[in-house]
Design an enzyme around this catalytic site. Structure first.
Site, PDB file in Angstrom:
ATOM      1  N   THR A  17       0.838  -1.200   0.000  1.00 19.39           N
ATOM      2  CA  THR A  17       0.000   0.000   0.000  1.00 19.39           C
ATOM      3  C   THR A  17       0.872   1.248   0.000  1.00 19.39           C
ATOM      4  O   THR A  17       2.060   1.190   0.303  1.00 19.39           O
ATOM      5  CB  THR A  17      -0.902   0.052   1.253  1.00 19.39           C
ATOM      6  OG1 THR A  17      -0.077   0.148   2.424  1.00 19.39           O
ATOM      7  CG2 THR A  17      -1.780  -1.185   1.343  1.00 19.39           C
ATOM      8  N   ASP A  18       0.259   2.384  -0.336  1.00 17.86           N
ATOM      9  CA  ASP A  18       0.954   3.663  -0.204  1.00 17.86           C
ATOM     10  C   ASP A  18       0.073   4.618   0.589  1.00 17.86           C
ATOM     11  O   ASP A  18      -0.987   4.222   1.093  1.00 17.86           O
ATOM     12  CB  ASP A  18       1.340   4.223  -1.583  1.00 17.86           C
ATOM     13  CG  ASP A  18       0.135   4.580  -2.440  1.00 17.86           C
ATOM     14  OD1 ASP A  18      -0.971   4.807  -1.895  1.00 17.86           O
ATOM     15  OD2 ASP A  18       0.288   4.631  -3.668  1.00 17.86           O
ATOM     16  N   GLN A  19       0.509   5.865   0.709  1.00 18.79           N
ATOM     17  CA  GLN A  19      -0.220   6.781   1.584  1.00 18.79           C
ATOM     18  C   GLN A  19      -1.590   7.177   1.042  1.00 18.79           C
ATOM     19  O   GLN A  19      -2.359   7.820   1.753  1.00 18.79           O
ATOM     20  CB  GLN A  19       0.615   8.018   1.865  1.00 18.79           C
ATOM     21  CG  GLN A  19       0.843   8.906   0.659  1.00 18.79           C
ATOM     22  CD  GLN A  19       1.598  10.164   1.051  1.00 18.79           C
ATOM     23  OE1 GLN A  19       2.455  10.130   1.919  1.00 18.79           O
ATOM     24  NE2 GLN A  19       1.292  11.275   0.424  1.00 18.79           N
ATOM     25  N   MET A  20      -1.907   6.803  -0.196  1.00 21.17           N
ATOM     26  CA  MET A  20      -3.264   7.025  -0.702  1.00 21.17           C
ATOM     27  C   MET A  20      -4.218   5.964  -0.109  1.00 21.17           C
ATOM     28  O   MET A  20      -5.417   6.016  -0.318  1.00 21.17           O
ATOM     29  CB  MET A  20      -3.265   6.982  -2.236  1.00 21.17           C
ATOM     30  CG  MET A  20      -3.952   8.181  -2.892  1.00 21.17           C
ATOM     31  SD  MET A  20      -3.997   8.044  -4.703  1.00 21.17           S
ATOM     32  CE  MET A  20      -2.556   9.005  -5.180  1.00 21.17           C
TER      33      MET A  20
END
Lengths: 135, 135, 135, 135
Positions: A17-20
């Site tokens: 995952t990423d910060q979005m």
């Protein structure tokens, strides 16, 4: 020629995952690679052995992905894989990434065949055979 | 023996964040590796050439990291690197990860020296020399 | 108190290798995270729901790994996970990474519990209960 | 309309290689992202602030890469970035990945604009302006 898709299933890792809050886009290409390995294995070809025992390598020469609906941590993902075309020295895989009934992404990768010195070689007979028998 | 730290600077990549909105913890080990490469280069040793020309490899045998304060996308990060100890066949690097005046993480990695066949070898003279001169 | 290990199994991805021909060292931390998620799930706690529904987060505050024997592409890996200790506001997991009869790596991660604003909180009762019942 | 490319330079990380001894193909997409961030910064737009202060997000909706010549650990890489087209709600970036005089890869990414709730929005004026002034 009948087409049998291969399906690989796994869960989204937190690391993916990423910060979005959704899966970072480059990870889909990693999943495509996992799916290719399992596609080959199911048809009796171990990609690891192609490299280790026969000095045949399949570098990616083109990749494409269309992201339709985001995936999230812990989602159960299936990647459906097809050998879409086989030329003299190139093959193309098509992928469909799904969770539940949803298609989250579609894509393809085109591969060359090379030897240990990086010289292009023909598509090996055992790989061509997979395609001809319907994959 | 005077100690000169080496400093490597870069920005946090979007890919390095996770859904908590901060840098995913495994990425610090990747940064340690980037910092080691630059540490060696600054002292006249190209790690790439150690592998390519001398068949010397430095696999990590232990890693440790303490995460003190999270880093975020686009933060400017500096990694400070020291060669902390050199034994007969092992070396240890220490790292300090900073942004502005803050220490975000500290850690260390211990490395063996091996040849192309994976056999342990002594720490090469040129690496030992870096330490003895004060790194 | 009986200790039941949780075991997670998967294959090494091509993406996880590096030019030394073995798994890159930072990936073991990613595997630890995959193993933690499954450890919790098996005990009736979905980590995803801890974050989404209860605003409880478990950032890693320390990590350690000892690399004993390298892993290679397509190896079948199992990660054995134990909840090693539970304090007032910290928990520690221990991991053992195995392939066939070999222990390839061991490590641990220590975690804090924080809320959505990043404020430290006590270890939630449901997590403490896992430990007290023997994990 | 004059076109000015933006150039981002960095070295290949050891972590970015795979057992074929070259950069793993998914990493090019990560480099595209690094290059986009710097493209925006050079034109006075901090992508971080778009997200944090204006709740504007640019998820990738399509990605493509053609791999022409492999890159290796420690190579100095430059990514040349252009804003190729701007529609009502989509923008497309083009990238060229080079080392020395060689073009190692070319690719593009298409992006949507969405708000914090994931709802599509128009391309913001400040981004449109970049394109109209020649990027």
């Amino acid at each position: 020629m009948h087409i049998m898709e291969h399906t690989t299933e796994f869960r989204v890792r937190y690391a993916e995952t990423d910060q979005m809050g959704v899966v970072y886009y480059a990870n889909y290409l990693i999943w495509f690679e996992v799916a290719r390995t399992e596609f080959f294995r199911e048809r009796g070809v171990e990609y690891k052995k192609l490299e280790d025992e026969e000095n045949i390598y399949l570098p990616v020469v083109e990749s494409y992905c269309r992201y339709k609906s985001p995936l999230r941590y812990d989602d159960v993902v299936t990647v459906h894989t097809k050998l879409a075309s086989v030329g003299a020295s190139r093959i193309t895989f098509e992928y469909s990434v799904k969770s539940a009934a949803l298609v989250n992404a579609v894509g393809w990768t085109k591969h060359a065949f090379i030897d240990a010195q990086g010289k292009p070689i023909k598509v090996p007979a055992k790989v061509r055979k997979i395609f001809e028998e319907g994959n």
